[in-house]
Enzyme design. Sequence first.
Site, PDB file in Angstrom:
ATOM      1  N   CYS A 133       0.662  -1.185  -0.547  1.00 56.64           N
ATOM      2  CA  CYS A 133      -0.022   0.050  -0.295  1.00 56.64           C
ATOM      3  C   CYS A 133       0.747   1.176   0.073  1.00 56.64           C
ATOM      4  O   CYS A 133       2.099   1.217   0.185  1.00 56.64           O
ATOM      5  CB  CYS A 133      -0.967   0.052   0.976  1.00 56.64           C
TER       6      CYS A 133
ATOM      7  N   ARG B 126       2.699   0.687  -5.847  1.00 53.47           N
ATOM      8  CA  ARG B 126       2.280  -0.242  -4.025  1.00 53.47           C
ATOM      9  C   ARG B 126       0.639  -1.445  -4.261  1.00 53.47           C
ATOM     10  O   ARG B 126       0.596  -1.445  -2.982  1.00 53.47           O
ATOM     11  CB  ARG B 126       2.558   0.595  -3.073  1.00 53.47           C
TER      12      ARG B 126
ATOM     13  N   TRP C 285      -3.578  -1.965  -1.858  1.00 49.48           N
ATOM     14  CA  TRP C 285      -3.579  -3.014  -2.196  1.00 49.48           C
ATOM     15  C   TRP C 285      -4.340  -3.692  -1.289  1.00 49.48           C
ATOM     16  O   TRP C 285      -3.769  -4.318  -0.455  1.00 49.48           O
ATOM     17  CB  TRP C 285      -2.040  -3.579  -2.654  1.00 49.48           C
TER      18      TRP C 285
ATOM     19  N   ASN D  21       0.283   0.670   6.662  1.00 48.66           N
ATOM     20  CA  ASN D  21       0.325   0.067   5.207  1.00 48.66           C
ATOM     21  C   ASN D  21       0.758  -1.540   6.100  1.00 48.66           C
ATOM     22  O   ASN D  21       1.536  -1.189   7.219  1.00 48.66           O
ATOM     23  CB  ASN D  21       1.350   0.507   3.925  1.00 48.66           C
ATOM     24  N   GLY D  22       0.026  -3.092   5.759  1.00 47.77           N
ATOM     25  CA  GLY D  22       1.269  -4.200   6.605  1.00 47.77           C
ATOM     26  C   GLY D  22      -0.156  -5.220   6.679  1.00 47.77           C
ATOM     27  O   GLY D  22      -1.002  -4.595   6.306  1.00 47.77           O
TER      28      GLY D  22
ATOM     29  N   GLU E  56      11.497 -17.610 -15.081  1.00 46.77           N
ATOM     30  CA  GLU E  56      11.670 -15.861 -15.581  1.00 46.77           C
ATOM     31  C   GLU E  56      10.875 -15.847 -16.896  1.00 46.77           C
ATOM     32  O   GLU E  56       9.711 -14.266 -16.364  1.00 46.77           O
ATOM     33  CB  GLU E  56      12.984 -15.450 -15.093  1.00 46.77           C
TER      34      GLU E  56
ATOM     35  N   LYS F 109       7.012 -13.744 -15.862  1.00 45.58           N
ATOM     36  CA  LYS F 109       7.148 -11.725 -16.615  1.00 45.58           C
ATOM     37  C   LYS F 109       5.293 -12.308 -17.936  1.00 45.58           C
ATOM     38  O   LYS F 109       5.074 -11.538 -17.665  1.00 45.58           O
ATOM     39  CB  LYS F 109       8.691 -11.856 -17.702  1.00 45.58           C
TER      40      LYS F 109
ATOM     41  N   GLU G  75       2.419 -12.486 -15.938  1.00 46.47           N
ATOM     42  CA  GLU G  75       1.764 -11.639 -14.980  1.00 46.47           C
ATOM     43  C   GLU G  75       1.768 -10.489 -15.214  1.00 46.47           C
ATOM     44  O   GLU G  75       1.116  -9.638 -14.289  1.00 46.47           O
ATOM     45  CB  GLU G  75       3.074 -11.556 -13.483  1.00 46.47           C
TER      46      GLU G  75
ATOM     47  N   HIS H 222       8.406 -36.238 -19.898  1.00 45.68           N
ATOM     48  CA  HIS H 222       7.828 -36.858 -18.627  1.00 45.68           C
ATOM     49  C   HIS H 222       6.244 -36.258 -18.340  1.00 45.68           C
ATOM     50  O   HIS H 222       6.265 -37.060 -17.071  1.00 45.68           O
ATOM     51  CB  HIS H 222       8.784 -37.136 -17.692  1.00 45.68           C
TER      52      HIS H 222
ATOM     53  N   LYS I  72       4.044  -4.326  -6.158  1.00 42.37           N
ATOM     54  CA  LYS I  72       5.547  -3.541  -6.511  1.00 42.37           C
ATOM     55  C   LYS I  72       6.419  -4.823  -5.311  1.00 42.37           C
ATOM     56  O   LYS I  72       6.379  -5.452  -5.261  1.00 42.37           O
ATOM     57  CB  LYS I  72       5.791  -2.431  -6.962  1.00 42.37           C
TER      58      LYS I  72
HETATM   59  O1  M6R Z   1      10.896  -6.606  -4.250  1.00 41.81           O
HETATM   60  P1  M6R Z   1      11.574  -7.918  -4.285  1.00 41.81           P
HETATM   61  O2  M6R Z   1      12.570  -7.856  -5.179  1.00 41.81           O
HETATM   62  O3  M6R Z   1      11.517  -8.367  -3.550  1.00 41.81           O
HETATM   63  O4  M6R Z   1       9.741  -8.499  -4.307  1.00 41.81           O
HETATM   64  C1  M6R Z   1      10.196  -9.893  -5.037  1.00 41.81           C
HETATM   65  C2  M6R Z   1       8.776 -10.408  -6.205  1.00 41.81           C
HETATM   66  O5  M6R Z   1       7.430  -9.688  -4.998  1.00 41.81           O
HETATM   67  C3  M6R Z   1       8.690  -9.773  -7.067  1.00 41.81           C
HETATM   68  O6  M6R Z   1      10.275 -10.470  -8.566  1.00 41.81           O
HETATM   69  C4  M6R Z   1       8.307 -10.305  -8.387  1.00 41.81           C
HETATM   70  O7  M6R Z   1       8.103 -11.382  -8.708  1.00 41.81           O
HETATM   71  C5  M6R Z   1       7.872  -9.051  -9.560  1.00 41.81           C
HETATM   72  N1  M6R Z   1       6.826  -8.893  -9.751  1.00 41.81           N
HETATM   73  C6  M6R Z   1       7.869 -10.247 -10.476  1.00 41.81           C
HETATM   74  O8  M6R Z   1       8.413  -9.390 -12.109  1.00 41.81           O
END
Ligand code: M6R
Length: 609
Positions: free
Chosen positions: A2, A27, A74, A100-101, A481, A485, A488, A504, A604
Amino acid sequence: MCGIVGYIGRKSAQNIILSGLNKLEYRGYDSAGIAVKCGEEIIERKFKGRLSVLEGFLCDNPVHGNIGIGHTRWATHGAPSDENAHPHSSTDYSISVVHNGIIENYVQIKEELTSLGYVFRSQTDTEVAAHLIHHYYEGDLLDAFIKAVGKLKGAYALVAISEKEEKIVCVRKDSPLIIGLGENESFVASDIPAVLEYTRDVYLMDDNVFAELTHDGVSLCDENKHPVQNEVYHVTWDAQDATKGGYEHFMLKEIFEQPTSVRNTLRGRLDKIGDKVTLDDFRLTKEDFNKISKVYIVACGTAYYAGCIGKYLIEKYARKTVETDVASEFRYKDPIIDENTLFIAISQSGETADTLAGLRYAKKMGAKVLSITNVVGSSVARESENVLYTWAGPEIAVASTKAFSTQIIAMYLLAIKFGLYSGNLSEEKADELIDSIYMLDKNIETVLGKIGEIEGIAHMFESIKDAFFIGRGVDHYLSMEGSLKMKEISYIHAEAYQAGELKHGPIALLEEGSVVVCTLTYGGELCDKVMSNLKEVKARGAKVVLIAEEGNEDNDGVSDVIISLPKAHEDMNILPAAVVLQLLAYYSAVNRGCDVDKPRNLAKSVTVE
Ligand code: M6R
């Protein structure tokens, strides 16, 4: 997860808070709200939806005042809705808070407050904080705030105002919070970009330190109101770094920033003479390293995949066993870890709750700790004895791109350093690696030059439901990765498999028109094996997108399209290939009309477990 902004000064709180929230929308963006002290009352406005909904309303119905707090959310506790949006206020609207939290013991506090007659309007954990402060209020907001915070368990950045006082009070515990120090004005925010337009001087708040922002300035104290000192951190990076700068999306801008980010990560750290790898904030000596029996790399999401690539590089060049784990699993599986373990946490934000908890666990077990992070003064950095900053600059898009490439650079640096420490990497080989690392920025630029070609290829993903990403060895980590990408930001169901593992089971999913993306960053025997795997894929009617180093491209006609990577030294096409995968995901999402920078259900920075 947030975003918080608060303002006290002489200007319009509404305008400053909205401009700050705009910078923090990465955020969280399922609802937004504002509370402004207007004379003797607090006016609260909050709506489900993007910040633009709130902005639209306030444009026609402004709230006037020069003390206020705002929030972009969020959702965790309670679905996105007007009622669950922050700020939350006491029943009589005399106290307003943003948070936030997660307040872990909110159910118990809610029961206590309900028995005292308090009525709740939302399903959130946060609302208890507003009522609790109200319950303790006897004419001094800071006193009531300290008492209320004393009852809370969990993680929080909490900010409050009262209709009766000209001040803002705040505190953090395991959630980011900074204070901006302006001239005749002060700010509080979850992150620096929110205040950078107004000041470059900030306090990076420590856990459990309370701040009181008044028209006279900012004072800090502990829970007994004893004064606390904090150094002023002067921000040197530019506000422009946190804006789109002419690109359609932050993600595209950040993809294109990668050559610069890579150069920044390397600056002053790699040299063929002397120690070869120079790392500041790094206390681990050769003797320390050679006592270590195992390296453990722990992270989440993209940072975790960077860690997997780190495992490959460190094991190869330093011949030290490296285990990797996702942070949400690590501490719950009774990991074998002791004073002979080097624990490496990777986190762009440095605030990811699981990664931070993993780090704390490893410290408790006696491990040596090194963190790789992008954010100076972040919790992960502050709690580590060794820190390697990635210097990627602010990453705003939810999808991590330049943070990933700079984390990979950090992995190269460690692989060389540890290789030299362990004696498994010769000086000559280290020099070869250094030369080729210095060519990475150019090779990334070459790949960025293929943007038009990749944009065209991304049309293959426009109307598919499933995509498969395959590779062998280190390329499997890249596939993971690439698949993350893609899913998401484009919402295409994407899976990653080791190319040799397809037969397999997963190959059963392939049918006419399925799209398989294969990464091939090396040549040799394994390259031939990957080609055989591609033939198996092709025979099932799938379309193949091959990302391969020049010279190792398909010569048996198994690929429908080939994106070639520049000829590079062994292990040096990892980053150029990652950039291709990022661009493929980006254009697939754009073609499908997705909100690239703010993908659904994501935030984020994930500061909850
Ligand atoms: O801030 P961080 O690197 O700890 O975040 C970790 C993941 O939440 C972050 O890499 C997430 O998977 C990305 N949004 C992917 O693109």
